[in-house]
Design a protein around this motif. Structure first.
Motif, PDB file in Angstrom:
ATOM      1  N   SER A 165       0.831  -1.206   0.000  1.00 57.57           N
ATOM      2  CA  SER A 165       0.000   0.000   0.000  1.00 57.57           C
ATOM      3  C   SER A 165       0.866   1.257   0.000  1.00 57.57           C
ATOM      4  CB  SER A 165      -0.957  -0.002   1.197  1.00 57.57           C
ATOM      5  OG  SER A 165      -0.285   0.246   2.424  1.00 57.57           O
ATOM      6  N   MET A 219       2.355   1.911  -3.374  1.00 59.99           N
ATOM      7  CA  MET A 219       1.339   2.452  -4.279  1.00 59.99           C
ATOM      8  C   MET A 219       1.173   3.959  -4.118  1.00 59.99           C
ATOM      9  SD  MET A 219      -1.558  -0.532  -4.221  1.00 59.99           S
ATOM     10  CE  MET A 219      -2.589   0.246  -5.482  1.00 59.99           C
ATOM     11  N   LEU A 220       1.694   4.512  -3.013  1.00 61.60           N
ATOM     12  CA  LEU A 220       1.629   5.949  -2.770  1.00 61.60           C
ATOM     13  C   LEU A 220       2.960   6.651  -3.001  1.00 61.60           C
ATOM     14  CD1 LEU A 220      -0.400   5.883   0.579  1.00 61.60           C
ATOM     15  CD2 LEU A 220      -1.277   6.454  -1.687  1.00 61.60           C
ATOM     16  N   ARG A 252       6.810   4.758  -8.553  1.00 58.36           N
ATOM     17  CA  ARG A 252       5.937   4.843  -9.719  1.00 58.36           C
ATOM     18  C   ARG A 252       6.596   4.247 -10.953  1.00 58.36           C
ATOM     19  NH1 ARG A 252       1.074   7.913  -9.088  1.00 58.36           N
ATOM     20  NH2 ARG A 252       0.522   7.280  -6.966  1.00 58.36           N
ATOM     21  N   THR A 254      -3.696  11.216  -1.484  1.00 59.94           N
ATOM     22  CA  THR A 254      -2.773  11.009  -2.605  1.00 59.94           C
ATOM     23  C   THR A 254      -3.319   9.954  -3.565  1.00 59.94           C
ATOM     24  OG1 THR A 254      -0.832  11.588  -1.273  1.00 59.94           O
ATOM     25  CG2 THR A 254      -0.443  10.243  -3.238  1.00 59.94           C
ATOM     26  N   THR A 281      -3.478   6.822  -5.718  1.00 59.57           N
ATOM     27  CA  THR A 281      -2.697   5.591  -5.724  1.00 59.57           C
ATOM     28  C   THR A 281      -2.187   5.299  -7.135  1.00 59.57           C
ATOM     29  OG1 THR A 281      -4.803   4.428  -5.925  1.00 59.57           O
ATOM     30  CG2 THR A 281      -3.817   4.512  -3.743  1.00 59.57           C
ATOM     31  N   PHE A 294      -8.891   1.235   1.848  1.00 62.58           N
ATOM     32  CA  PHE A 294      -7.878   1.502   0.825  1.00 62.58           C
ATOM     33  C   PHE A 294      -8.372   1.004  -0.528  1.00 62.58           C
ATOM     34  CE2 PHE A 294      -4.152   0.768  -1.724  1.00 62.58           C
ATOM     35  CZ  PHE A 294      -3.269   1.769  -1.378  1.00 62.58           C
ATOM     36  N   ARG A 353     -11.118   3.313  -1.934  1.00 58.04           N
ATOM     37  CA  ARG A 353     -10.579   4.549  -2.522  1.00 58.04           C
ATOM     38  C   ARG A 353      -9.938   4.253  -3.872  1.00 58.04           C
ATOM     39  NH1 ARG A 353      -8.855   5.225   2.943  1.00 58.04           N
ATOM     40  NH2 ARG A 353      -6.696   4.650   2.415  1.00 58.04           N
ATOM     41  N   HIS A 354      -9.178   3.172  -3.938  1.00 52.52           N
ATOM     42  CA  HIS A 354      -8.503   2.809  -5.181  1.00 52.52           C
ATOM     43  C   HIS A 354      -9.511   2.486  -6.280  1.00 52.52           C
ATOM     44  CE1 HIS A 354      -5.055   1.420  -7.515  1.00 52.52           C
ATOM     45  NE2 HIS A 354      -5.739   0.354  -7.848  1.00 52.52           N
ATOM     46  N   THR A 387     -10.474  -3.106  -9.256  1.00 53.53           N
ATOM     47  CA  THR A 387     -10.190  -3.574  -7.902  1.00 53.53           C
ATOM     48  C   THR A 387     -11.043  -4.797  -7.592  1.00 53.53           C
ATOM     49  OG1 THR A 387      -9.704  -1.302  -7.201  1.00 53.53           O
ATOM     50  CG2 THR A 387     -10.164  -2.895  -5.461  1.00 53.53           C
TER      51      THR A 387
END
Length: 486
Positions: free
Chosen positions: A194, A197-198, A203, A290, A292, A367, A370-371, A377
């Motif tokens: 997780s 991913m932030l 990235r 932020t 993801t 989480f 939100r993603h 997902t």
């Protein structure tokens, strides 16, 4: 078994070939002195044997410091190694890649416990398992606490990113596809996924993510990280002029300080990632805001997570009713606390549900929700229950990975046969399909706000629309931060 030799950008490796699989073990992916950021590995001359695991990182969990898990043939500070499990045959062309990030409360564990042979063969994927620095060596904020900017923040996460950079640059030499990499982890490994991913530094290094029990709420804020690092400094009699001593003292002294700090804390661990404004956002609120990484996500948790922590010595997570209620009241206020508590019976079963939801279940699901607002997902809940401890934290690992022996059979609740073996095979097949195609297959509907479809893993699987809807609504998308400064 036969020797399989390949050329990589760092040098020649000799792995172990067996039926349908080649294993390349103990490959250095980075080099780093104590409390330094990972750097590139120097190329080697000749052929390097990759037929045995590299050393795992020094560790201490609990009050006793053991020399054999600090410096020995199997443990040591020279520990930035990974293992590659490559299936032979199968599909033509580069293989998709899964990178496994182990758990262990950021204090213990390592790559070598996870034999990925079965997963690689069954799934026709390359599996990479990695070590990263843990505990005091990887996750203590000496830089801010002592004014030592030469020590990087979140060293253990930097190690994970270095491993992903190695995969990007080198996995093609093993027949892997650097454009199809999925990161996967459980517990502290899931939290790491997780966080990656932030992280702006991660990235583009992965293209899918699998989270098994854990998300961003269980790490520390900067205030807490500084306060705990000062506890270490006091135990070690350090000040900002002692950088060289910190880097050269006996590793046992560092681990004894970790044990001392651990005893001073309640419902907390003495080392964990923190929001640093560099590798990670600067705060939990920033993390929630932020975006993801725009990759597919498969996530879930076990139903009775907190039961494991009822049984463990110490109190690294809140499990008692009064502690859970106090955290809710301190962070959510009396009104939402009352709404949440009204959905849990004041009973042993209710306490287990509340503790599990506060620590792992709701943060992981929040989480994922939100993603899911902009990315594909899928979500699951693991309900297979051990006859004594229910669907406890980590029980899913005993199904997914081929741990053998009488002890593991007792932990699993029975031998890895029959319907238990079938459950593990389904779980592996879903993850492997996700690694290959970006979805788990098996007519598994996406997790979306309109329906919130969840797969229920058990001896016979099922699907549920928005399970525990009343409880989920009461949390209103918010997470408690057990690691908030205190």
């Amino acid at each position: 078994m036969t020797e399989i030799v390949i050329e990589t950008r760092s040098g020649t490796l000799a792995g172990i070939g067996e039926a349908g699989l080649t294993r390349f073990l103990g490959i250095p992916y980075a080099s780093a002195a104590r409390f330094e950021a990972p750097g590139p590995v120097a190329a080697w001359q000749g052929t390097r044997a990759a037929d045995r695991f590299g050393r795992q990182c020094p560790q201490q969990f609990g009050g006793k410091v053991r020399r054999d898990v600090l410096e020995s043939e199997t443990y040591g500070e020279d520990c930035l190694y990974l293992n590659v499990f490559r299936p032979e045959g199968g599909s033509v062309g580069p293989k998709p890649v899964m990178v496994w990030i182990h758990g262990g409360a950021f204090l213990a564990g390592g790559a070598n416990a996870y034999d990925a042979s079965r997963l690689a063969r069954e799934g026709d994927i390359i599996v990479v398992t990695i070590n990263y620095r843990i505990g005091v060596l990887g996750f203590v904020n000496f830089a801010d606490a002592l004014g030592l900017p030469a020590i990087p923040s979140n060293i253990g996460l930097r190690d994970q990113i270095a491993a992903l950079e190695w995969v990007r640059d080198t996995i093609a030499d093993f027949g892997g596809d650097p454009g199809k990499v999925t990161i996967c982890g459980q517990s502290a490994g899931s939290m790491s996924v997780s966080l990656l991913m932030l992280s702006p530094r991660a990235r583009g290094l992965f293209h899918g993510a699998v989270m098994q029990s854990g998300a961003v709420s269980l790490i520390h804020d900067r205030e807490r990280s500084i306060r705990d690092a000062r506890r270490y400094a006091e135990a070690l009699k350090l000040d900002q002029s002692r950088l060289q001593r910190l880097k050269t003292m006996d590793i046992a002294d560092l681990m004894r300080a970790q044990a001392i700090v651990g005893k001073q804390l309640k419902n907390a661990i003495p080392a964990a990632p923190w929001y640093d404004g560099d590798v990670l956002p600067a705060s939990f609120d920033e993390a929630v805001a932020t975006p993801t990484a725009p990759v597919p996500l498969l996530a879930g948790a076990t139903r009775d997570e907190v039961r494991l922590f009822d049984l463990m010595p110490g109190d690294i997570l809140p499990t008692k009713w009064d502690d859970l209620k106090g955290l809710l009241r301190d962070q959510f206020g009396p009104e939402q606390t009352a709404r949440i508590l009204a959905t849990y019976p004041r009973s042993r079963k209710g306490r287990i549900a509340l503790g599990s939801d506060l620590t792992f279940v709701m943060p992981t699901r929040h989480f994922a929700e939100r993603h899911a607002r902009g990315n594909p997902t899928w979500f699951y809940r693991f309900d297979y229950a051990h006859p004594l401890v229910g669907a406890a934290h980590g029980l899913d690992l005993t199904m997914f990975w081929p741990f053998s022996g009488l002890k593991m059979a007792l932990v699993r609740g029975g031998p890895d046969k029959g319907r238990r073996a079938e459950l593990g095979q389904r779980m592996r097949s879903h993850v492997a399909h996700f690694v290959r195609h970006g979805d788990p297959g098996d007519i598994w509907p996406r997790y979306e706000a309109e329906s919130r479809k969840v797969r229920i893993y058990d001896l016979a699987d099922s699907f549920a629309a928005n399970p525990e809807a009343e409880r989920y609504a009461a949390w209103a998308g918010r997470d408690v931060e057990p690691g908030r400064g205190k």
